[in-house]
Motif scaffolding. Structure first.
Motif, PDB file in Angstrom:
ATOM      1  N   GLY A 486       0.785  -1.228   0.000  1.00  0.00           N
ATOM      2  CA  GLY A 486       0.000   0.000   0.000  1.00  0.00           C
ATOM      3  C   GLY A 486       0.813   1.271   0.000  1.00  0.00           C
ATOM      4  N   SER A 487       2.111   1.163  -0.199  1.00  0.00           N
ATOM      5  CA  SER A 487       2.883   2.395  -0.256  1.00  0.00           C
ATOM      6  C   SER A 487       2.634   3.072  -1.594  1.00  0.00           C
ATOM      7  N   ILE A 488       3.007   4.332  -1.655  1.00  0.00           N
ATOM      8  CA  ILE A 488       2.652   5.142  -2.820  1.00  0.00           C
ATOM      9  C   ILE A 488       3.854   5.358  -3.721  1.00  0.00           C
ATOM     10  N   THR A 489       3.677   5.054  -4.979  1.00  0.00           N
ATOM     11  CA  THR A 489       4.586   5.623  -5.967  1.00  0.00           C
ATOM     12  C   THR A 489       3.695   6.200  -7.049  1.00  0.00           C
ATOM     13  N   SER A 490       4.270   6.978  -7.909  1.00  0.00           N
ATOM     14  CA  SER A 490       3.474   7.567  -8.978  1.00  0.00           C
ATOM     15  C   SER A 490       2.893   6.469  -9.851  1.00  0.00           C
TER      16      SER A 490
END
Lengths: 495, 495
Positions: A486-490
């Motif tokens: 669930g971490s964010i990258t573009s």
């Protein structure tokens, strides 16, 4: 430990397959007999796979690494013979290569580099043997000759490529650049040949073949422009970034850091000498991976780092999209032959030379001094005069000797890896034929269900380089982490 | 949201403190009232802190970020006025800057850059106002002039610095380089002044002052050589890597990615507008951090990213080692003043100019076109003619107008951040006075018990740059992860 990969030859022992390397992993596997399910399976333990494995395990994911060879590093690894590292594949790094250098800084290795060149003593010149005769010149004159020739070669826009490719990570930032992917290096030579001296023509041809390992006809002109742009649009930049700085203790001393960091996370399972034959997306969303010996494992995501030229040897279910299959069928064109020679003449450390086109090895430099005090020469051949160096050692020795007639008569040792005959590489570093990148780069980079594809062969920046491998391993791991944790990258960073 | 930082001025509204930025974080804190213990406390939310926070949280550590300002980004942030980003501090990036570029690739932003220069139309020339008269020249002539001058300035070794600093990440790889840290830029100008034309002398002085924001007497010649080496030892490299590529949507659009990724881990607590006054190693091995309002938190490790010039405003227990205190007392010398001006003359986009030494702003370029179609000029001043731009707007306007007499009469807007008067920066980017680096770099980089010090001010590579901040944040987080989670990095990578 001794790897099955590579060959060495000495007058006393003759040709021997396998060379020692600190990249060989023992024990060869650490699998628990009960466990066949993982968060991530990484297929391939080159720099792409090592980066993906490290980034995923240190984020807390359970990872299985499956590697066909007995060692890490893929197309970059060093043999260690009497404490001296011979680089069997990818060698040089530079602080302008963002991914690999970030790792060098992170692992505290900025003082661990040395310069391949030592232009200070002995036979300190450039030897140029061409079809129209031989010449000896200073290294300064060598640089001036090649700089002049390459400026003519790259100057399609009045700005040495800067206008046509101002942002090399976005190769088609100027859409008009695409037409240069339809051209071969041969086509470009034909356009400018009237402006080149005979020496310049031989020099530029040899240099671009050194980059591609191919033939002039089979290599994309745009891809060479891309290398040139990455190197800052200058020949000096090419020298600095392509062929100068190497690890004092060898590539494998660097690769092992990634592996050790992943191991320390306690989240890494691995199995070497374990080729993969089948990768199947299941209806459950999981992916099953089957080895050639029939063992099966599943994971939520698979990161496949198999090189382009080998990709079609693996069965994918459902079948891969046509674009990827087509690209793998076309393949890249690099048949570089890299041969290390230990030469009894101790005065040749500062020598470099090109013998072109009438020799089986084409370009060479003094690359070090061996523990015995002999000169270490590294020599390159290409598809345009291909040899399999283990097939006929006398022919290989003759090719080495042809680089500096009369100087290299006494060869004490040869070391090499025949990448072209390597089942898990089928070629050296990626170099594209005309059309492949503009037609298929997006397809090469695309995911297939829960299988992600990562390899330096389709990196955006230092494609073909160790740096590109780390770029791709980073991309794949970031996507997997985003999806599983669930971490964010573009969105653009995702597959 | 509007930050307290920065100033804008328009004819209608006059001078107003605070400018809008997407780097302002709301809510300003997310602390749970019950929790005051963390794995890691990061002091400072510039790129160093953001990188450390992201790397530590995504590895599973609980992290508290304490930031004195109301926004992220430290000395790099963009205001957003009518949808147009004005860069208040650090601006430009390049693919040769390994840490920042690795993040740009990782976040999928390689297509998100634009070129500050557009040398295509209107008043398309370089304007050079010097003590000995004014000149108008083409940008090609500008480049040739500055390249020639800088080659003379850097050529201490017959190789434009390559021999004295062959590996810029190991600045003293050639130990003899240390003596150039005892020299100021002024000392070097004195050595070569007889070889310089008047234009070359004014050009080289203005350019090195642009880099340092200092005076010729107070800036280390070695540190300039280090910049030059990082840029590939050429003026073209300096242009490419120092002042060309910027984020289309502004620096804060990049910084926010790091923050968002850390937030997505669910491991990040933060409190903005929360300056720290005391950092105390406890006998238990934990570290207590006390804010200026008296709140106390503890952690196993603290990463202090406070800049060098501010470090002595924080109380450390036990007291810091003398080397670090001394270095912070000396401080860096950059008093750069950066002023954005929106100019009614729409024809000035392709203009650049130097007015030196007799103007309060010294160097400027056309940097964009505003939504109103006006020319956006960015101008730089230095310690050698320091102004506080908010103190007297008429003086500031005069300094802008002095860059292009007669052209900039109608100023529609000014935007700036006075870094020199900023309590949490006390200067712009790091630039060292003579002696500071050779005497104290190791002390600046050293840890203090369980407190780690990380800042671009003492990075190895792109020291002073966003890249160096990410280098340092990476280093700090890697050490903390190794110590708290048992992962492996090289001992040399540790603090």
């Amino acid at each position: 430990m001794t790897s099955r990969d590579g060959y060495s030859w000495t007058p006393m022992d003759g040709l021997k397959p396998g060379v020692p390397s600190i990249g060989v992993i023992q024990p060869a596997q650490n699998l628990s007999s009960h466990k066949d399910q993982y968060d991530v399976i990484v297929v391939g333990g080159g720099y792409t796979g090592l980066t993906a494995v490290r980034d995923a395990t240190t984020a807390g994911l359970s990872v299985l690494l499956l590697e066909a060879r007995d060692r890490i590093g893929g197309r970059s690894w060093s043999s260690n013979i009497g404490g001296y590292p011979f680089e069997m594949g990818g060698t040089w790094v530079h602080w302008g290569q963002c991914h690999v250098w970030r790792e060098i800084v992170r692992y505290g290795l900025t003082k661990g580099l040395e310069n391949s060149f030592d232009l200070s003593h002995g036979v300190n010149h450039f030897e140029f043997n061409t079809a129209s005769g031989s010449a000896i010149m200073s290294h300064d004159d060598e640089d001036a000759l090649l700089a002049s020739a390459l400026q003519k070669f790259t100057n399609v826009d009045g700005a040495y490529g800067r206008n046509i490719m101002p942002q090399p990570y976005d190769m088609l930032h100027v859409p008009e650049a695409a037409r240069y992917d339809k051209m071969s290096a041969k086509d470009r030579v034909e356009q400018i040949k009237h402006t080149l001296t005979p020496h310049e023509r031989a020099g530029v041809e040899a240099f671009v073949l050194l980059c591609s390992g191919a033939t002039l006809e089979t290599m994309s002109f745009l891809e060479f422009l891309h290398w040139w742009a990455m190197c800052g649009y200058t020949y000096q930049g090419c020298l600095d970034m392509l062929i100068t700085y190497k690890f004092r203790e060898g590539q494998s001393s660097f690769a092992i850091r990634f592996f050790q960091e992943a191991m320390a996370s306690t989240k890494l399972s691995y199995s070497f000498s374990t080729p993969v034959k089948r990768v199947a997306n299941q209806s459950t969303g999981r992916v099953e991976v089957e080895t050639t010996s029939g063992k099966k494992f599943t994971a939520a995501r698979v990161i496949c780092t198999v090189p382009l030229n080998v990709l079609n040897t693996v069965t994918f279910e459902p079948p891969l999209e046509q674009g990827k299959v087509t690209a793998a069928g076309i393949g890249h064109v690099n048949e570089c032959v890299k041969v290390h020679a230990e030469i009894a003449d101790k005065t040749m450390r500062s020598w470099s030379g090109i013998t072109y086109p009438d020799n089986k090895l084409m370009y060479a430099i003094g690359d070090g001094t061996t523990p015995a005090g002999n000169t270490h020469i590294v020599a390159f051949g290409t598809k345009s005069s291909h040899i399999d160096p283990e097939a006929n050692i006398e022919e290989t020795k003759k090719a080495v000797q042809g680089l500096a007639p009369g100087r290299f008569d006494k060869i004490e040792r040869l070391v090499f890896h025949n990448w072209h005959k390597d089942d898990y590489a089928k070629g050296a570093w990626f170099f594209s034929p005309p059309g492949l990148l503009t037609d298929h780069l997006d397809a090469m980079r695309a995911r297939h269900g829960n299988v992600l594809f990562a390899n330096s062969d389709w990196a955006l920046g230092w494609r073909s380089f160790i740096d590109g491998a780390i770029e791709e391993g980073t991309r794949a791991a970031a996507t997997v982490k985003a999806e599983l944790l669930g971490s964010i990258t573009s969105p653009r960073a995702r597959f």
